[in-house]
Design an enzyme around this catalytic site. Structure first.
Site, PDB file in Angstrom:
ATOM      1  N   CYS A  24     -51.050  91.677  53.069  1.00 44.37           N
ATOM      2  CA  CYS A  24     -52.457  92.075  53.057  1.00 44.37           C
ATOM      3  C   CYS A  24     -53.067  92.081  54.461  1.00 44.37           C
ATOM      4  CB  CYS A  24     -53.226  91.112  52.154  1.00 44.37           C
ATOM      5  SG  CYS A  24     -55.009  91.334  52.200  1.00 44.37           S
ATOM      6  N   CYS A  77     -65.582  99.012  45.042  1.00 48.27           N
ATOM      7  CA  CYS A  77     -64.774  97.834  45.319  1.00 48.27           C
ATOM      8  C   CYS A  77     -65.462  97.090  46.465  1.00 48.27           C
ATOM      9  CB  CYS A  77     -63.374  98.291  45.719  1.00 48.27           C
ATOM     10  SG  CYS A  77     -62.315  96.976  46.319  1.00 48.27           S
ATOM     11  N   CYS A 110     -58.397  97.594  51.447  1.00 52.07           N
ATOM     12  CA  CYS A 110     -59.342  96.903  52.332  1.00 52.07           C
ATOM     13  C   CYS A 110     -58.686  96.049  53.408  1.00 52.07           C
ATOM     14  CB  CYS A 110     -60.273  96.044  51.498  1.00 52.07           C
ATOM     15  SG  CYS A 110     -61.675  97.001  50.926  1.00 52.07           S
ATOM     16  N   CYS A 143     -51.950  86.114  52.462  1.00 49.79           N
ATOM     17  CA  CYS A 143     -50.867  86.874  51.823  1.00 49.79           C
ATOM     18  C   CYS A 143     -50.228  87.801  52.863  1.00 49.79           C
ATOM     19  CB  CYS A 143     -51.399  87.694  50.649  1.00 49.79           C
ATOM     20  SG  CYS A 143     -52.221  86.679  49.401  1.00 49.79           S
ATOM     21  N   GLU A 157     -65.783  95.833  54.526  1.00 46.10           N
ATOM     22  CA  GLU A 157     -65.438  97.139  53.976  1.00 46.10           C
ATOM     23  C   GLU A 157     -65.678  97.211  52.478  1.00 46.10           C
ATOM     24  OE1 GLU A 157     -61.322  97.895  54.998  1.00 46.10           O
ATOM     25  OE2 GLU A 157     -61.650  96.903  56.919  1.00 46.10           O
ATOM     26  N   CYS A 203     -60.246  86.352  55.064  1.00 50.32           N
ATOM     27  CA  CYS A 203     -59.740  85.584  53.921  1.00 50.32           C
ATOM     28  C   CYS A 203     -58.832  84.483  54.445  1.00 50.32           C
ATOM     29  CB  CYS A 203     -58.954  86.502  52.981  1.00 50.32           C
ATOM     30  SG  CYS A 203     -58.374  85.679  51.488  1.00 50.32           S
TER      31      CYS A 203
HETATM   32  N1  SAH Z   1     -58.367  88.082  47.089  1.00 55.74           N
HETATM   33  C1  SAH Z   1     -58.315  88.720  45.822  1.00 55.74           C
HETATM   34  C2  SAH Z   1     -59.065  90.030  45.762  1.00 55.74           C
HETATM   35  C3  SAH Z   1     -58.992  90.916  46.942  1.00 55.74           C
HETATM   36  S1  SAH Z   1     -57.428  91.665  47.236  1.00 55.74           S
HETATM   37  C4  SAH Z   1     -56.902  88.896  45.368  1.00 55.74           C
HETATM   38  O1  SAH Z   1     -55.987  88.718  46.166  1.00 55.74           O
HETATM   39  O2  SAH Z   1     -56.704  89.191  44.199  1.00 55.74           O
HETATM   40  C5  SAH Z   1     -57.405  92.941  45.982  1.00 55.74           C
HETATM   41  C6  SAH Z   1     -56.006  93.325  45.499  1.00 55.74           C
HETATM   42  O3  SAH Z   1     -55.312  94.059  46.507  1.00 55.74           O
HETATM   43  C7  SAH Z   1     -55.137  92.128  45.161  1.00 55.74           C
HETATM   44  O4  SAH Z   1     -54.458  92.334  43.946  1.00 55.74           O
HETATM   45  C8  SAH Z   1     -54.182  92.099  46.336  1.00 55.74           C
HETATM   46  O5  SAH Z   1     -53.027  91.407  46.028  1.00 55.74           O
HETATM   47  C9  SAH Z   1     -53.988  93.574  46.587  1.00 55.74           C
HETATM   48  N2  SAH Z   1     -53.412  93.921  47.877  1.00 55.74           N
HETATM   49  C10 SAH Z   1     -53.675  93.392  49.079  1.00 55.74           C
HETATM   50  N3  SAH Z   1     -52.941  93.995  50.046  1.00 55.74           N
HETATM   51  C11 SAH Z   1     -52.213  94.942  49.415  1.00 55.74           C
HETATM   52  C12 SAH Z   1     -51.252  95.904  49.851  1.00 55.74           C
HETATM   53  N4  SAH Z   1     -50.890  95.990  51.134  1.00 55.74           N
HETATM   54  N5  SAH Z   1     -50.709  96.730  48.935  1.00 55.74           N
HETATM   55  C13 SAH Z   1     -51.055  96.643  47.636  1.00 55.74           C
HETATM   56  N6  SAH Z   1     -51.955  95.759  47.158  1.00 55.74           N
HETATM   57  C14 SAH Z   1     -52.507  94.913  48.039  1.00 55.74           C
HETATM   58 FE1  SF4 Z   2     -56.886  87.205  50.547  1.00 61.05          FE
HETATM   59 FE2  SF4 Z   2     -55.645  89.515  50.804  1.00 61.05          FE
HETATM   60 FE3  SF4 Z   2     -54.406  87.499  49.589  1.00 61.05          FE
HETATM   61 FE4  SF4 Z   2     -56.488  88.707  48.378  1.00 61.05          FE
HETATM   62  S1  SF4 Z   2     -54.505  89.628  48.885  1.00 61.05           S
HETATM   63  S2  SF4 Z   2     -56.105  86.505  48.585  1.00 61.05           S
HETATM   64  S3  SF4 Z   2     -57.734  89.228  50.176  1.00 61.05           S
HETATM   65  S4  SF4 Z   2     -55.025  87.537  51.737  1.00 61.05           S
END
Ligand code: SAH
Ligand code: SF4
Length: 346
Positions: free
Chosen positions: A118, A104, A332, A115, A91, A111
């Site tokens: 996410c 973006c 995403c 987290c 995406e 991944c």
């Molecule tokens: N893996 C990298 C970049 C991709 S995620 C990272 O984690 O930084 C891009 C951003 O979206 C990151 O700051 C991540 O913490 C945030 N993110 C992911 N899921 C989210 C959610 N449900 N609500 C708000 N931010 C989120």
């Molecule tokens: Fe991976 Fe999502 Fe954590 Fe970014 S926020 S490191 S994409 S699991």
């Protein structure tokens, strides 16, 4: 097979040399692959037909085919679901700001970092993206909308620093003058905090903006939502950030997703303020997107504003990020999951 879109002009030259072609063809080919974002060899009309045929056999053209596009009715945001050559889905989100278009992009299919808030992290890891596949996302969106994209954020699916060499090569290609020519100052890279890689990145001395996804003021809370926090303590991470700022002179932006009752109290803000002291920092507060099954709720507007006010007492600037494309699930990881669910149900 040569992954031609991932190659520098010098590398293309040596491939063409192997095919007995004159050196000037490398520049033409590079122009098609990078600046023009060609999606087929037959478009490359200034290359002789027989050369195009040989390239089809020896090389491949990695593309991002638009499987689906969702346009927000609320703002000028579009979300793309792209299909890659091997059938995997990724995406990208295209955003329109007053100063131009920002895309973006994803850096991995899935991944590994897990987290809990996410959607991508909860879907697991499939594979790294090639430099060509990261580029193809920018090119496909530009072509689709007939626009020029001026800014890139590596904040889509995946952890960019977990795909380090491909991401570095992407950065080199995308910023090259004869390529898309998007300067490092117009690029942001977001990481969940892979400390060893932050030091590597520091040594590259790039003028890009580093975003660090912090999301908590201490290890106790951070380990609840981010497994990576068990590998590196927050103090180690912030030490790396401090040094990164000192060496590159670049301000780091810290991402902080506000989750009701988890990380959004005044005490959290104070602890964060205290920890960030002395770091060239800016904090981005994002009301968490309620996408996973964890039951996380976004913090109220008042909570967000109060958090900003507390940080200001520590002389830390924080902004509440606008959520663009709220109606199209613009964060995403959700579309790919939906796509997988559809396929699984069939
Ligand atoms: N893996 C990298 C970049 C991709 S995620 C990272 O984690 O930084 C891009 C951003 O979206 C990151 O700051 C991540 O913490 C945030 N993110 C992911 N899921 C989210 C959610 N449900 N609500 C708000 N931010 C989120
Ligand atoms: Fe991976 Fe999502 Fe954590 Fe970014 S926020 S490191 S994409 S699991």
């Amino acid at each position: 097979m040569w992954d031609l879109r991932s190659m520098t002009v010098e590398e293309l030259r040596s491939c063409l040399q192997e095919l007995g072609q004159p050196a000037f063809r490398a520049g033409q080919l590079y122009d098609w692959l990078q600046a023009r974002g060609a999606e087929s060899f037959d478009e490359m009309t200034n290359l002789p037909k027989n050369l195009r045929e040989i390239l089809k056999q020896r090389g491949e053209l990695r593309c991002a085919a638009i499987a689906q596009r969702y346009d927000s009715q609320l703002d000028d945001t579009s979300k793309y679901l792209f299909r890659l050559n091997d059938g995997e889905y990724i995406e990208s989100v295209l955003m329109h700001y007053h100063h131009g278009y920002t895309i973006c992009v994803s850096t991995q299919v899935g991944c590994k970092m897990g987290c809990t808030f996410c959607a991508t992290g909860q879907g697991g890891f499939c594979r790294n993206l090639l430099p060509s596949e990261i580029l193809a996302q920018v090119q496909a969106a530009q072509r689709d909308k007939n626009i020029r994209i001026s800014n890139i954020v590596l904040m889509g699916m995946g952890e960019p620093l977990d795909n380090y060499s491909n991401v570095m090569r992407f950065l080199k290609l995308v910023s090259s003058e004869k390529g898309l020519n998007i300067g490092m100052r117009h690029i942001s890279l977001s990481t969940c905090g892979l400390v060893d890689r932050i030091y590597d990145l520091m040594d590259e001395n790039l003028q890009l903006t580093l975003s660090v996804s912090l999301h908590a003021p201490n290890d106790r809370i951070r380990t609840q939502t981010m497994p990576v926090a068990r590998r590196w303590k927050i103090d180690e991470l912030l030490t790396a950030c401090r040094k990164y700022g000192e060496q590159t002179g670049r301000r780091i932006s810290f991402e902080y997703a506000m989750i009701q009752g988890v990380n959004d109290s005044d005490a959290c803000a104070r602890e964060l303020g205290h920890r960030l002291k002395g770091i060239l920092a800016h904090v981005n507060l994002i009301p968490v997107n309620e996408v996973t099954d964890t039951g996380y709720k976004r913090s109220s507007r008042e909570r967000l504003e109060r958090f900003v006010a507390v940080l200001a007492e520590y002389h830390i600037t924080a902004t509440i990020r606008r959520t663009l494309g709220a109606d199209i699930n613009a964060s995403c990881g959700q579309l790919r999951r939906k796509k997988i669910d559809e396929v699984v149900q069939k």
